[in-house]
Enzyme design. Structure first.
Site, PDB file in Angstrom:
ATOM      1  N   ASP A  80       7.386 -20.834  -2.169  1.00 26.93           N
ATOM      2  CA  ASP A  80       7.278 -19.921  -3.307  1.00 26.93           C
ATOM      3  C   ASP A  80       8.580 -19.698  -4.052  1.00 26.93           C
ATOM      4  O   ASP A  80       8.582 -19.493  -5.260  1.00 26.93           O
ATOM      5  CB  ASP A  80       6.722 -18.565  -2.848  1.00 26.93           C
ATOM      6  CG  ASP A  80       7.723 -17.793  -2.011  1.00 26.93           C
ATOM      7  OD1 ASP A  80       8.116 -18.303  -0.935  1.00 26.93           O
ATOM      8  OD2 ASP A  80       8.109 -16.687  -2.419  1.00 26.93           O
ATOM      9  N   ASP A  83      12.923 -19.739  -0.007  1.00 33.31           N
ATOM     10  CA  ASP A  83      12.756 -19.845   1.441  1.00 33.31           C
ATOM     11  C   ASP A  83      11.803 -20.993   1.760  1.00 33.31           C
ATOM     12  O   ASP A  83      11.465 -21.803   0.899  1.00 33.31           O
ATOM     13  CB  ASP A  83      12.265 -18.516   2.020  1.00 33.31           C
ATOM     14  CG  ASP A  83      10.982 -18.028   1.360  1.00 33.31           C
ATOM     15  OD1 ASP A  83      10.233 -18.865   0.802  1.00 33.31           O
ATOM     16  OD2 ASP A  83      10.724 -16.812   1.392  1.00 33.31           O
ATOM     17  N   TYR A 232       4.865  -9.886   0.361  1.00 30.15           N
ATOM     18  CA  TYR A 232       4.015  -9.894  -0.825  1.00 30.15           C
ATOM     19  C   TYR A 232       2.861  -8.919  -0.630  1.00 30.15           C
ATOM     20  O   TYR A 232       1.699  -9.328  -0.550  1.00 30.15           O
ATOM     21  CB  TYR A 232       3.482 -11.300  -1.111  1.00 30.15           C
ATOM     22  CG  TYR A 232       4.506 -12.221  -1.735  1.00 30.15           C
ATOM     23  CD1 TYR A 232       4.826 -12.115  -3.089  1.00 30.15           C
ATOM     24  CD2 TYR A 232       5.159 -13.189  -0.979  1.00 30.15           C
ATOM     25  CE1 TYR A 232       5.770 -12.954  -3.665  1.00 30.15           C
ATOM     26  CE2 TYR A 232       6.098 -14.032  -1.543  1.00 30.15           C
ATOM     27  CZ  TYR A 232       6.397 -13.910  -2.888  1.00 30.15           C
ATOM     28  OH  TYR A 232       7.337 -14.742  -3.467  1.00 30.15           O
ATOM     29  N   GLU A 473      17.632 -15.680  -7.040  1.00 27.98           N
ATOM     30  CA  GLU A 473      16.541 -16.442  -6.435  1.00 27.98           C
ATOM     31  C   GLU A 473      15.481 -16.769  -7.474  1.00 27.98           C
ATOM     32  O   GLU A 473      15.041 -15.906  -8.229  1.00 27.98           O
ATOM     33  CB  GLU A 473      15.907 -15.661  -5.279  1.00 27.98           C
ATOM     34  CG  GLU A 473      14.878 -16.472  -4.504  1.00 27.98           C
ATOM     35  CD  GLU A 473      14.433 -15.786  -3.219  1.00 27.98           C
ATOM     36  OE1 GLU A 473      13.920 -16.482  -2.327  1.00 27.98           O
ATOM     37  OE2 GLU A 473      14.606 -14.548  -3.097  1.00 27.98           O
TER      38      GLU A 473
END
Length: 492
Positions: A80, A83, A232, A473
């Site tokens: 995603d 990571d 999430y 990120e």
């Protein structure tokens, strides 16, 4: 993880810290160049066995045994963000947005010679999503775990963190996850309908089953999966059910989905977010499209959907009763931590709605409290946000990696920040990755072209060090929405 058609023709050579890459820009940045780069980013995020035509050569095969512990093949899909976990909810939303972009702006993608690559990106996601749905009332929600992955800094190619699997079923429901996956598959079926009817049929068949599962066994997936609650968490599943039903109606034209959309207790009302967690605005916009096309009456429940979408649009373009905040430099700003995901999603709604207005011919402009807004005005505002992202901002830097004269160099991304396994196959240990790579005050060895990072804070400030994940990120769902936006701004 869990945000004027020309820029300056020449940018000055800037002396910056190692947090940025600097060079002289020889030509004005273009939407088509940004579009190509945004689509390329998805190849860097691929998990599984990479294809022969893989263009991001510093990546290698990874996680090819995913799902084996549960006796199922869960290889493939996308990581995603920075990571090595595959989170189902944001991944499915990413695919939905890529598909929506291809549906609305397919001609522009074709003209830019990017439609085929966009469809490849979509299919890489849908092939995986089909694997996650092996039975009508089962969806594999996650591979790997954020709790274990985040204590290590390793390349996906030789990571040693556990590849655990998490699942939702009728005993541990996940209406939001199942609904979003249904939306992704239904939207994608429209994309592939003309080129691969058999595959499109398979997608919509799974989408229908997923919607039934989501509606019959209600519950938030993050209540069933503790790790998801941390990384999430879902606030509701009502929005995903509307979103899925709307896409299924667009894909099938079956009355049952329109009846569902008409009979729900709430259409979401006024919203200020459109994201992987909140899809009310998306569903409202899809219904508004049908109203503007004359396929639904502009009254009653259908008008509620349209008014909801237009209320969001008005708040974004600063003509609402309660407007979205902007930074001093003009960027729409919602919150710290990947703010640009919200900006890219908002700009998608603006350009899509502008297209609906234009196609409707005599449709009136959006009736905002601060004055009527035309399709041209919506596009103009969306363009201003894109220009900010691509470098027309107080920092004079692009927040898309590899684009323009100055862009983030210390991207918070495991694969990009560690030397490619093809250049140095020596294993990178869990903690060694932090000491040797994460803490290095130097640009990443691999340029993550097309990645859009989290972006600046509410004051246009940006601290581009690798450890500042809130700002450095990237995420697939940011790029997923931006692909359609960039396509819309290129010449048709």
């Amino acid at each position: 993880m869990a945000s004027s058609s020309k820029l300056l023709a020449f940018l000055p050579l800037l002396l910056l810290s190692s947090s940025f890459v600097s060079r002289v820009a020889l030509a004005a940045p273009s939407y088509s160049d940004a579009l190509r780069k945004a689509i390329l980013f998805f190849e860097a995020q691929r998990s599984g066995k990479l294809p022969a035509n893989q263009r991001v050569q510093w990546r290698g095969d990874s996680a090819i045994q995913d799902g084996s512990a549960a006796g199922v093949d869960l290889s493939g899909g996308y990581y995603d963000s920075g990571d090595n976990v595959k989170f189902g909810l944001p991944m499915a939303f990413t695919v939905t947005m890529l598909a929506w972009g291809a549906i609305e702006f397919g001609k522009q993608l074709q003209a830019a010679e990017q439609l085929g690559l966009t469809k490849e990106a979509i299919r890489w996601g849908t092939d995986y999503l089909l694997k996650t749905h092996p039975e009508p009332n089962v969806v594999y929600a996650e591979v790997g775990a954020g709790s274990s992955d985040h204590v290590c800094w390793q390349r996906p190619e030789d990571m040693t963190t556990p590849r655990t699997v998490a699942v939702v079923n009728q005993d541990h429901p996940g209406s939001d996850l199942a609904g979003e996956t249904a939306a992704a598959l239904a939207a994608s079926s429209i994309v592939f309908r003309s080129s691969d009817a058999q595959y499109a049929h398979l997608l919509v068949t799974h989408a229908k089953q997923l919607f039934v599962f989501a509606n019959n066994f209600k519950g938030r997936y993050s209540d069933s999966i503790p790790d998801a609650q941390t990384f999430y968490p879902s606030t509701s599943y009502d929005d995903e059910l509307l979103w899925a039903a709307a896409w299924l109606y667009h894909a099938t034209k079956e009355q049952t989905y329109l009846d569902y959309l008409h009979n729900v207790s709430s259409v979401g009302g006024g919203q200020s977010y459109f994201s992987w967690d909140d899809k009310f605005v998306g569903a409202q916009t899809l219904i508004a499209k049908l109203v503007l096309q004359g396929n639904l009456a502009n009254e009653g429940r259908w008008q509620e959907y349209q008014r909801g979408a237009e209320g969001y649009i008005c708040s974004c373009i600063q003509k609402g009763s309660f407007n979205i905040r902007r930074t001093p430099g003009g960027l729409l700003w919602w919150q710290d931590g990947n703010n640009l995901q919200y900006t890219s999603a908002a700009t998608f709604i603006l350009v899509a709605y502008a297209g609906y207005l234009a196609s409707a011919g005599g449709a009136p402009p959006v009736p905002c409290p601060g004055g009527a807004a035309t399709a041209t005005e919506l596009v103009h505002f969306a363009r201003s946000q894109v220009h900010y992202i691509l470098g027309q901002n107080p920092k004079s830097m692009s927040y898309m990696v590899g684009f323009g004269g100055s862009y983030p160099a210390q991207v918070h991304h495991r694969a990009a920040s560690i030397v490619s396994i093809k250049h140095d196959p020596s294993p990178v240990g869990c903690s060694d990755g932090f000491s040797k790579w994460f803490n290095r005050d130097a640009p990443n060895p691999n340029v993550l072209v097309g990645a859009v990072v989290g972006g600046p804070d509410q004051n246009d400030a940006y601290n581009g060090v690798r450890s500042n994940s809130a700002q450095t990120e990237p995420s697939t769902y940011t790029a997923g929405a931006l692909v359609g936006v960039l396509a819309s701004l290129t010449a048709p």
